[in-house]
Structures are given as C-alpha cells and as structure tokens.
Design a protein around this motif. Structure first.
Motif, PDB file in Angstrom:
ATOM      1  N   ILE A 125     -88.512 -46.232  -3.277  1.00 26.80           N
ATOM      2  CA  ILE A 125     -89.474 -45.237  -3.240  1.00 26.80           C
ATOM      3  C   ILE A 125     -88.957 -44.321  -2.004  1.00 26.80           C
ATOM      4  CG2 ILE A 125     -91.899 -44.881  -2.508  1.00 26.80           C
ATOM      5  CD1 ILE A 125     -92.383 -47.619  -3.618  1.00 26.80           C
ATOM      6  N   LEU A 126     -89.410 -43.080  -2.149  1.00 31.98           N
ATOM      7  CA  LEU A 126     -89.132 -42.082  -1.086  1.00 31.98           C
ATOM      8  C   LEU A 126     -90.135 -40.903  -1.129  1.00 31.98           C
ATOM      9  CD1 LEU A 126     -87.787 -39.580  -2.600  1.00 31.98           C
ATOM     10  CD2 LEU A 126     -85.664 -40.740  -2.660  1.00 31.98           C
ATOM     11  N   LEU A 127     -90.169 -40.154  -0.102  1.00 38.29           N
ATOM     12  CA  LEU A 127     -90.987 -38.908   0.084  1.00 38.29           C
ATOM     13  C   LEU A 127     -89.922 -37.579  -0.098  1.00 38.29           C
ATOM     14  CD1 LEU A 127     -94.086 -38.115   0.196  1.00 38.29           C
ATOM     15  CD2 LEU A 127     -93.746 -38.135   2.421  1.00 38.29           C
ATOM     16  N   GLY A 128     -90.039 -37.013  -1.024  1.00 38.61           N
ATOM     17  CA  GLY A 128     -88.795 -36.083  -1.108  1.00 38.61           C
ATOM     18  C   GLY A 128     -89.291 -35.003  -2.103  1.00 38.61           C
ATOM     19  N   ASP A 129     -88.461 -34.040  -2.358  1.00 35.55           N
ATOM     20  CA  ASP A 129     -88.452 -32.815  -3.263  1.00 35.55           C
ATOM     21  C   ASP A 129     -88.101 -33.312  -4.702  1.00 35.55           C
ATOM     22  OD1 ASP A 129     -89.249 -31.192  -1.198  1.00 35.55           O
ATOM     23  OD2 ASP A 129     -87.122 -30.753  -0.851  1.00 35.55           O
ATOM     24  N   ALA A 130     -89.112 -33.295  -5.644  1.00 38.02           N
ATOM     25  CA  ALA A 130     -89.029 -34.071  -6.979  1.00 38.02           C
ATOM     26  C   ALA A 130     -87.865 -33.321  -7.791  1.00 38.02           C
ATOM     27  CB  ALA A 130     -90.485 -33.904  -7.731  1.00 38.02           C
ATOM     28  N   PRO A 131     -87.818 -31.900  -7.747  1.00 40.70           N
ATOM     29  CA  PRO A 131     -86.845 -31.347  -8.451  1.00 40.70           C
ATOM     30  C   PRO A 131     -85.245 -31.925  -7.965  1.00 40.70           C
ATOM     31  CG  PRO A 131     -88.164 -29.549  -7.866  1.00 40.70           C
ATOM     32  CD  PRO A 131     -88.622 -30.766  -7.035  1.00 40.70           C
ATOM     33  N   TYR A 132     -84.985 -32.235  -6.847  1.00 32.73           N
ATOM     34  CA  TYR A 132     -83.732 -32.578  -6.060  1.00 32.73           C
ATOM     35  C   TYR A 132     -83.355 -34.038  -6.830  1.00 32.73           C
ATOM     36  CZ  TYR A 132     -79.737 -34.005  -3.353  1.00 32.73           C
ATOM     37  OH  TYR A 132     -78.734 -34.290  -2.980  1.00 32.73           O
ATOM     38  N   TYR A 133     -84.280 -34.765  -6.476  1.00 32.24           N
ATOM     39  CA  TYR A 133     -84.401 -36.147  -6.474  1.00 32.24           C
ATOM     40  C   TYR A 133     -84.556 -36.823  -8.027  1.00 32.24           C
ATOM     41  CZ  TYR A 133     -83.902 -36.467  -1.556  1.00 32.24           C
ATOM     42  OH  TYR A 133     -83.384 -36.253  -0.322  1.00 32.24           O
ATOM     43  N   ALA A 134     -84.868 -35.929  -8.830  1.00 30.55           N
ATOM     44  CA  ALA A 134     -84.890 -36.429 -10.342  1.00 30.55           C
ATOM     45  C   ALA A 134     -83.632 -36.725 -10.663  1.00 30.55           C
ATOM     46  CB  ALA A 134     -85.589 -35.329 -11.217  1.00 30.55           C
ATOM     47  N   ARG A 135     -82.615 -35.897 -10.247  1.00 25.39           N
ATOM     48  CA  ARG A 135     -81.340 -36.102 -10.790  1.00 25.39           C
ATOM     49  C   ARG A 135     -80.837 -37.486 -10.590  1.00 25.39           C
ATOM     50  NH1 ARG A 135     -77.831 -32.004  -6.869  1.00 25.39           N
ATOM     51  NH2 ARG A 135     -80.058 -31.091  -7.408  1.00 25.39           N
ATOM     52  N   GLU A 153     -97.835 -35.214   0.739  1.00 26.90           N
ATOM     53  CA  GLU A 153     -98.210 -34.710  -0.345  1.00 26.90           C
ATOM     54  C   GLU A 153     -97.821 -35.489  -1.752  1.00 26.90           C
ATOM     55  OE1 GLU A 153     -96.254 -30.308  -0.265  1.00 26.90           O
ATOM     56  OE2 GLU A 153     -95.321 -31.403   1.569  1.00 26.90           O
ATOM     57  N   ARG A 154     -99.026 -35.851  -2.447  1.00 27.81           N
ATOM     58  CA  ARG A 154     -98.763 -36.568  -3.637  1.00 27.81           C
ATOM     59  C   ARG A 154     -97.686 -36.337  -4.542  1.00 27.81           C
ATOM     60  NH1 ARG A 154    -100.002 -41.347  -4.712  1.00 27.81           N
ATOM     61  NH2 ARG A 154    -101.964 -40.938  -3.710  1.00 27.81           N
ATOM     62  N   GLU A 155     -97.350 -35.270  -4.903  1.00 24.80           N
ATOM     63  CA  GLU A 155     -96.139 -35.056  -5.882  1.00 24.80           C
ATOM     64  C   GLU A 155     -94.756 -35.151  -5.374  1.00 24.80           C
ATOM     65  OE1 GLU A 155     -97.158 -31.043  -3.421  1.00 24.80           O
ATOM     66  OE2 GLU A 155     -98.327 -32.839  -4.410  1.00 24.80           O
ATOM     67  N   ARG A 156     -94.649 -35.450  -3.871  1.00 24.26           N
ATOM     68  CA  ARG A 156     -93.330 -35.859  -3.208  1.00 24.26           C
ATOM     69  C   ARG A 156     -93.189 -37.312  -3.087  1.00 24.26           C
ATOM     70  NH1 ARG A 156     -92.082 -34.172   1.659  1.00 24.26           N
ATOM     71  NH2 ARG A 156     -90.052 -33.484   1.121  1.00 24.26           N
ATOM     72  N   LEU A 157     -94.144 -38.052  -3.460  1.00 31.74           N
ATOM     73  CA  LEU A 157     -94.253 -39.658  -3.457  1.00 31.74           C
ATOM     74  C   LEU A 157     -93.427 -40.035  -4.604  1.00 31.74           C
ATOM     75  CD1 LEU A 157     -94.418 -42.206  -1.885  1.00 31.74           C
ATOM     76  CD2 LEU A 157     -96.796 -42.436  -2.823  1.00 31.74           C
ATOM     77  N   LEU A 158     -92.042 -40.264  -4.828  1.00 35.23           N
ATOM     78  CA  LEU A 158     -91.344 -40.716  -5.822  1.00 35.23           C
ATOM     79  C   LEU A 158     -90.900 -42.077  -5.963  1.00 35.23           C
ATOM     80  CD1 LEU A 158     -89.084 -37.524  -5.717  1.00 35.23           C
ATOM     81  CD2 LEU A 158     -91.409 -37.677  -6.973  1.00 35.23           C
TER      82      LEU A 158
END
Length: 201
Positions: A125-135, A153-158
């Motif tokens: 799990i990480l807290l980061g920018d979804a567009p970057y970490y999707a790769r 920020e909920r959308e950054r919890l991946l």
C-alpha cells in the motif's frame, strides 16, 4: 495479480549510471537530508509518518540509489496491518532533482517491489499520485475501505496485490506492526537542495 514492470534505463554520454543497493548505516545522514529537501520541514507530521515513527523498516526492504559515489535516491517498505490483513506500506520514495531524468524513481520502485514479492509479501500500500503509480500496478480498487491516521486524500491511497485477493476484505485503520526501534535520538542530516518527482508520502 499484476506482473512487475521491468525498467529500462537508457544511458547517454551526459548521464552517469547509478547503482541500487541495500541501505547502509552510512547512508543515514544523506538520506535524512534528501528527505528534508524533498518533503520539507513538516514531513514528520504527515499521516504515513505516523506508521513509521519508532518502527524499523521491513527486513531487506530499505534501498538506496547511489550515483558517482553519493546517495541520490531512497525507498523503504514497512510492516502494517491493513484492517487486520498483513501488508507493506511503501514510502517515502525520494529522488534527487539532478538524477530524476535517469528513471531512477521507477528503478527504485521496480527493485523494491521485486524484493518484497521475493520475500513472500502479498500486498503493498502507498499514498501517492495514482496516474504515476498505476504503471506499477497500483490502484484504489482494494483500498476504498481503509483509512490512515490523520488527514489524507482518499484517491491517493493505493494498493498492489502480488497474490489475487490479498487485500480482499481490507477494512478499517491501517496500523503499524513493524518491530520497534531502540529509543535513540534520530540522526538528522543537513538540508540539501533537491526535488522529489514523482512524490510518494
């Protein structure tokens, strides 16, 4: 389950190669300076930092990137419970500004995830920018019912599953489960001028 991505680094006469290796005790001062420069003076107040305070990183999952004899990148992973499900928390990931064009951040990610998978861990799990970490295979698909201590920020919890279903049923507060550190003063390095890209808290 998401296959790990292999990073290709193109070296030109204007770029110097870098090495990724296990973090050493001698890296601590430079690492702290890099983190200060990338995240600022308030980095110790961030939500994810509460999961790291007083805890040791997961064994074998602290990595340093070295270029021309100096530390230019760092990443660590930490043991957590994701609502009762064992997982790892990745962060902070930091890369010095002058080295980020080399693909060093992606290389650190690839090495860290491969090492975590090889050690038998099932999810990160990480807290980061979804567009970057999707790769790298991260998404918010399995983290919607999870929370962090403090504001985030909920959308950054991946999350990323190495095994299908590893985060099924993950619900509630993410808590630290790593081994406690001995009670010693933290080593702080002097601040350096660097920028983080991409950013992961």
């Amino acid at each position: 389950m998401t296959a790990l991505r292999k990073t290709k680094i193109a070296l030109t006469p204007k770029t110097a190669p870098f090495a990724i290796r296990a973090e050493r005790a001698s890296d601590v001062v430079a690492r702290e300076a890099l983190l200060d420069a990338c995240f600022g003076d308030n980095r110790h107040m961030r939500s994810c930092q509460r999961l790291r305070d007083g805890r040791a990183p997961a064994e074998g999952l602290s990595l340093s990137a070295v270029r021309e004899g100096r530390l230019v990148g760092t990443v660590r992973l930490w043991h957590v419970s994701a609502g009762g499900i064992p997982a790892l928390m990745l962060g902070p990931l930091a890369v010095e500004a002058s080295s980020r064009q080399l693909g060093l951040g992606a290389a650190l990610m690839d090495h860290a995830l491969a090492a975590a998978k090889a050690r038998g861990h099932r999810a990160v799990i990480l807290l980061g920018d979804a567009p970057y970490y999707a790769r790298f295979g991260f998404s918010a698909a399995r983290t919607g019912e999870l929370s962090l201590p403090g504001a985030f920020e909920r959308e950054r919890l991946l999350g990323l599953e190495f095994c299908d279903g590893a985060l099924d049923g993950a619900w509630g507060m993410i808590t630290a489960t790593g081994a406690p550190l001995p009670k010693t003063k933290a080593v702080r390095g002097r601040k350096a001028k660097a920028l983080l890209m991409p950013r992961v808290a």
